[in-house]
Design a protein around this motif. Structure first.
Motif, PDB file in Angstrom:
ATOM      1  N   LEU A 100       0.840  -1.198   0.000  1.00 11.55           N
ATOM      2  CA  LEU A 100       0.000   0.000   0.000  1.00 11.55           C
ATOM      3  C   LEU A 100       0.875   1.249   0.000  1.00 11.55           C
ATOM      4  O   LEU A 100       0.586   2.223  -0.710  1.00 11.55           O
ATOM      5  N   ARG A 101       1.960   1.218   0.757  1.00 16.86           N
ATOM      6  CA  ARG A 101       2.833   2.383   0.863  1.00 16.86           C
ATOM      7  C   ARG A 101       3.465   2.723  -0.485  1.00 16.86           C
ATOM      8  O   ARG A 101       3.554   3.896  -0.867  1.00 16.86           O
ATOM      9  N   VAL A 102       3.906   1.696  -1.223  1.00 15.07           N
ATOM     10  CA  VAL A 102       4.481   1.954  -2.545  1.00 15.07           C
ATOM     11  C   VAL A 102       3.424   2.522  -3.486  1.00 15.07           C
ATOM     12  O   VAL A 102       3.692   3.446  -4.265  1.00 15.07           O
ATOM     13  N   LEU A 103       2.211   2.002  -3.426  1.00 17.40           N
ATOM     14  CA  LEU A 103       1.128   2.539  -4.267  1.00 17.40           C
ATOM     15  C   LEU A 103       0.824   3.991  -3.913  1.00 17.40           C
ATOM     16  O   LEU A 103       0.545   4.809  -4.799  1.00 17.40           O
ATOM     17  N   LEU A 104       0.886   4.337  -2.635  1.00 17.80           N
ATOM     18  CA  LEU A 104       0.677   5.728  -2.218  1.00 17.80           C
ATOM     19  C   LEU A 104       1.792   6.607  -2.773  1.00 17.80           C
ATOM     20  O   LEU A 104       1.535   7.721  -3.271  1.00 17.80           O
ATOM     21  N   GLN A 105       3.035   6.129  -2.683  1.00 13.94           N
ATOM     22  CA  GLN A 105       4.160   6.881  -3.239  1.00 13.94           C
ATOM     23  C   GLN A 105       3.986   7.093  -4.740  1.00 13.94           C
ATOM     24  O   GLN A 105       4.159   8.214  -5.253  1.00 13.94           O
ATOM     25  N   MET A 106       3.669   6.025  -5.447  1.00 15.23           N
ATOM     26  CA  MET A 106       3.492   6.120  -6.890  1.00 15.23           C
ATOM     27  C   MET A 106       2.362   7.080  -7.229  1.00 15.23           C
ATOM     28  O   MET A 106       2.443   7.842  -8.196  1.00 15.23           O
ATOM     29  N   GLY A 107       1.295   7.035  -6.428  1.00 15.59           N
ATOM     30  CA  GLY A 107       0.162   7.930  -6.648  1.00 15.59           C
ATOM     31  C   GLY A 107       0.553   9.383  -6.548  1.00 15.59           C
ATOM     32  O   GLY A 107       0.119  10.227  -7.354  1.00 15.59           O
ATOM     33  N   VAL A 108       1.401   9.734  -5.564  1.00 13.32           N
ATOM     34  CA  VAL A 108       1.864  11.112  -5.396  1.00 13.32           C
ATOM     35  C   VAL A 108       2.702  11.531  -6.598  1.00 13.32           C
ATOM     36  O   VAL A 108       2.541  12.635  -7.136  1.00 13.32           O
ATOM     37  N   VAL A 109       3.600  10.662  -7.036  1.00 13.20           N
ATOM     38  CA  VAL A 109       4.463  10.969  -8.181  1.00 13.20           C
ATOM     39  C   VAL A 109       3.623  11.203  -9.439  1.00 13.20           C
ATOM     40  O   VAL A 109       3.826  12.175 -10.174  1.00 13.20           O
ATOM     41  N   LEU A 110       2.648  10.328  -9.686  1.00 11.76           N
ATOM     42  CA  LEU A 110       1.806  10.454 -10.879  1.00 11.76           C
ATOM     43  C   LEU A 110       0.908  11.681 -10.807  1.00 11.76           C
ATOM     44  O   LEU A 110       0.708  12.378 -11.805  1.00 11.76           O
ATOM     45  N   MET A 111       0.373  11.937  -9.630  1.00  6.86           N
ATOM     46  CA  MET A 111      -0.505  13.100  -9.465  1.00  6.86           C
ATOM     47  C   MET A 111       0.270  14.402  -9.658  1.00  6.86           C
ATOM     48  O   MET A 111      -0.212  15.348 -10.274  1.00  6.86           O
ATOM     49  N   PHE A 112       1.501  14.434  -9.153  1.00  7.81           N
ATOM     50  CA  PHE A 112       2.334  15.632  -9.285  1.00  7.81           C
ATOM     51  C   PHE A 112       2.707  15.865 -10.748  1.00  7.81           C
ATOM     52  O   PHE A 112       2.675  16.988 -11.236  1.00  7.81           O
ATOM     53  N   GLY A 113       3.050  14.785 -11.466  1.00  4.77           N
ATOM     54  CA  GLY A 113       3.446  14.932 -12.863  1.00  4.77           C
ATOM     55  C   GLY A 113       2.273  15.206 -13.782  1.00  4.77           C
ATOM     56  O   GLY A 113       2.361  16.041 -14.680  1.00  4.77           O
ATOM     57  N   GLY A 114       1.169  14.511 -13.547  1.00  4.37           N
ATOM     58  CA  GLY A 114       0.013  14.650 -14.425  1.00  4.37           C
ATOM     59  C   GLY A 114      -0.926  15.757 -14.043  1.00  4.37           C
ATOM     60  O   GLY A 114      -1.770  16.166 -14.845  1.00  4.37           O
ATOM     61  N   GLN A 115      -0.789  16.270 -12.798  1.00  3.71           N
ATOM     62  CA  GLN A 115      -1.698  17.305 -12.295  1.00  3.71           C
ATOM     63  C   GLN A 115      -3.150  16.878 -12.477  1.00  3.71           C
ATOM     64  O   GLN A 115      -4.000  17.652 -12.918  1.00  3.71           O
ATOM     65  N   MET A 116      -3.407  15.600 -12.141  1.00  2.07           N
ATOM     66  CA  MET A 116      -4.761  15.071 -12.239  1.00  2.07           C
ATOM     67  C   MET A 116      -4.952  14.027 -11.146  1.00  2.07           C
ATOM     68  O   MET A 116      -3.972  13.488 -10.602  1.00  2.07           O
ATOM     69  N   PRO A 117      -6.201  13.713 -10.784  1.00  2.00           N
ATOM     70  CA  PRO A 117      -6.442  12.687  -9.767  1.00  2.00           C
ATOM     71  C   PRO A 117      -5.909  11.331 -10.203  1.00  2.00           C
ATOM     72  O   PRO A 117      -5.945  10.992 -11.388  1.00  2.00           O
ATOM     73  N   VAL A 118      -5.405  10.558  -9.251  1.00  2.00           N
ATOM     74  CA  VAL A 118      -4.930   9.204  -9.500  1.00  2.00           C
ATOM     75  C   VAL A 118      -5.862   8.232  -8.778  1.00  2.00           C
ATOM     76  O   VAL A 118      -6.102   8.359  -7.576  1.00  2.00           O
ATOM     77  N   ILE A 119      -6.400   7.292  -9.534  1.00  2.00           N
ATOM     78  CA  ILE A 119      -7.339   6.295  -8.998  1.00  2.00           C
ATOM     79  C   ILE A 119      -6.516   5.092  -8.542  1.00  2.00           C
ATOM     80  O   ILE A 119      -5.917   4.392  -9.367  1.00  2.00           O
ATOM     81  N   LYS A 120      -6.488   4.831  -7.256  1.00  2.00           N
ATOM     82  CA  LYS A 120      -5.641   3.750  -6.719  1.00  2.00           C
ATOM     83  C   LYS A 120      -6.478   2.493  -6.501  1.00  2.00           C
ATOM     84  O   LYS A 120      -7.405   2.488  -5.693  1.00  2.00           O
TER      85      LYS A 120
END
Length: 532
Positions: A151-171
């Protein structure tokens, strides 16, 4: 919250048949292009939809609460069911199924509806799906630390994707139910002993023993209990403060902190932390639920149909049937036959669905499957998960996209860069080269850029454990390293460092897509002003 137990009633109304769904879709640029193309479906599709609606209305008078009037949770039994275990005691199987029917649902219909809405946003390029987890969950590796780390890695990846894409990330996790696995043969020979193939811990044991390999229906009860415990822990992490954005720095795993990815992540985390501090200084509270919790959904492959049927319940607020074993279910490459049992089962449940598509998928066949699983062309209902390998994807995917577009269908396109890139190492172990995974992702984004469509997400087999199962990555895992920490009892998974590295690569493509869209909008605005 995705895990809220509330199930709000859905008000139904008569919908125009020439629209893909009953919801209003707003946007401009690329979003409008996709919507407009879907609206321009041929007249024969409208007539077909009218015929289907008339049939369903007629049948629904005798079978209320179904997407299709001729469907029941057990109607799949009239079809050919592939990849099903051969249980030696049918009566024991029936007894277990009846017991499972009395168990509480693992997820709620309202949660599945919310996920469908989010996936609809991904289809329109307004969100991005991050779906990941184990190849197959096991009873032996079940513990709180493994769940937390993934879960922690998915949260990290979500932050990275959200920051780069400037859009919501569906986990969405491949968790809390991803046990069953398809096999090529019913039997295999191990060390000279012919035994039933291992089909996942909810079916039989991976121990090389005739008795242990016999399919045992009691294992479904243990799988249910483990899924319930996993969901309970995920819910606690997602809503109890662990997933709070203020803890973004604390999510870094110990063994990744000194890697290039760990350092890159910490740099981004500090930028997020500074932004939160700026918000607080401006008087903007960070105590809002969106900052202190996260939506997290579960998914698995719909394979073991007796279990899925037992977990299917009629929703009291909408009258529709939901498979309450997971929020999202997908159908695999080996069970997607148009006249097969798995398609028959999934066409009647209201969960959002995924469809795996390899290079073997014919464009016309894809259109047929889409029309069966999503006859109303509902936004967010169907996700096509592409798994081909980079070279084949560049050739095959454009034809699939064009066929879907010409049929007036809307799907969420997602890349699975794992399954098309499995090779055997000299040691005999299965592995996946990181470079091949990266290349397939690049091809996926390139094709969508060329076709002017939306890359909607990624589907990964990964873990928060420090394993050595996939070779390559900046923190290089070699062929010789595989044996040191090769823990999977199924297919090779990305470790945390490799997963995070992939997230940064995807984030850069999302940023590029965002900047390109911004440049096009500015150019359009300038042309509009100069023409005045």
């Amino acid at each position: 919250m995705a895990f809220a137990a509330s199930q709000m009633a859905v008000t139904s109304s008569a919908l125009p048949l020439d629209k893909p769904s009953g919801r209003r879709i707003e946007g401009n640029g690329l979003c409008n292009n996709l919507f407009n193309e879907a609206m321009l479906s041929k007249k024969k599709r409208v007539l077909k939809a009218q015929a289907l609606q008339a049939r369903d209305l007629e049948l629904s008078s005798s079978s209320p609460g179904t997407l299709h009037g001729d469907w029941t949770p057990g109607s799949w039994k009239s079809k050919k069911a592939l990849q099903m275990p051969l249980y030696p005691d049918p009566q024991q199987l029936d007894s277990v199924i009846e017991m499972l029917k009395t168990f509480p649902p693992l997820v709620f219909a309202g949660e599945a509806r919310k996920l469908e809405e989010r996936l609809g946003e991904a289809a329109m390029g307004k969100a991005f799906l991050l779906q990941g987890g184990d190849c197959a969950e096991s009873f032996k590796e079940f513990n709180a630390n493994n769940i937390r780390d993934t879960l922690r890695v998915l949260l990290q990846m979500g932050v990275v994707l959200m920051f780069g894409g400037q859009m919501p990330v569906i986990k969405v996790g491949r968790m809390a139910g991803q046990f069953a696995k398809p096999r090529s043969e019913n039997f295999e020979v191990v060390d000279g002993l012919k035994v039933p193939s291992y089909r996942g811990d909810n079916v039989n044991s991976d121990t090389v023993d005739l008795k242990a390999r016999q399919p045992d229906p009691q294992r479904m009860i243990r799988a249910y209990s483990q899924s319930a415990a996993t969901l309970n822990l995920i819910r606690a992490f997602a809503t109890g403060g662990y997933a709070a954005m203020q803890r973004v720095i604390e999510w870094n795993l110990d063994f990744t902190s000194n890697s290039d990815q760990g350092e890159k992540y910490m740099e981004l985390a500090h930028r997020v932390d500074e932004a939160l501090g700026f918000m607080s200084a401006c008087g903007l509270t960070v105590d809002h639920p969106i900052m202190n919790s996260t939506d997290f959904w579960t998914s698995h492959e719909c394979l073991l149909l007796p279990f899925e049927q037992a977990m299917t319940r009629e929703d009291s607020t909408s009258g529709l049937w939901y498979d309450c074993s997971a929020h999202m279910l997908w159908i695999g490459e080996r069970t997607r036959q148009l006249d097969g049992a798995h398609i028959e089962f999934l066409r009647g449940v209201a969960n959002p669905l995924g469809l795996k598509a390899s290079d073997k998928m014919d464009p016309a066949e894809l259109v047929n499957v889409c029309e069966i699983l999503n006859p109303e062309n509902k936004l967010g209902r169907l996700t096509v998960i592409v798994r081909m390998g980079a070279e084949k994807l560049r050739i095959k995917l454009p034809h699939l996209i064009r066929a879907v577009r010409q049929a007036g269908l809307i799907v969420t396109w997602v890349s699975d860069p794992m399954h098309g890139n499995t090779i055997k190492a000299p040691s005999g172990l299965k592995t996946r080269p990181f470079d091949a995974i990266r290349d397939e992702l690049k091809a996926f984004f390139d094709v969508h850029e060329e076709e002017d469509t939306h890359p909607g997400g990624i589907h990964l087999e990964m873990t928060g454990q420090n394993v050595t199962e996939c070779i390559g990555g900046s923190r290089v895992v070699t062929m010789e390293d595989l044996k040191s920490r090769y823990h999977t009892h199924c297919d090779p998974r990305l470790n945390a460092s490799q997963s995070l590295e992939l997230a940064f690569i995807i984030a850069e493509r999302l940023r590029r897509k965002r900047m390109l869209k911004s440049d096009l909008e500015i150019s359009s605005l300038v042309r509009g002003l100069t023409s005045v």
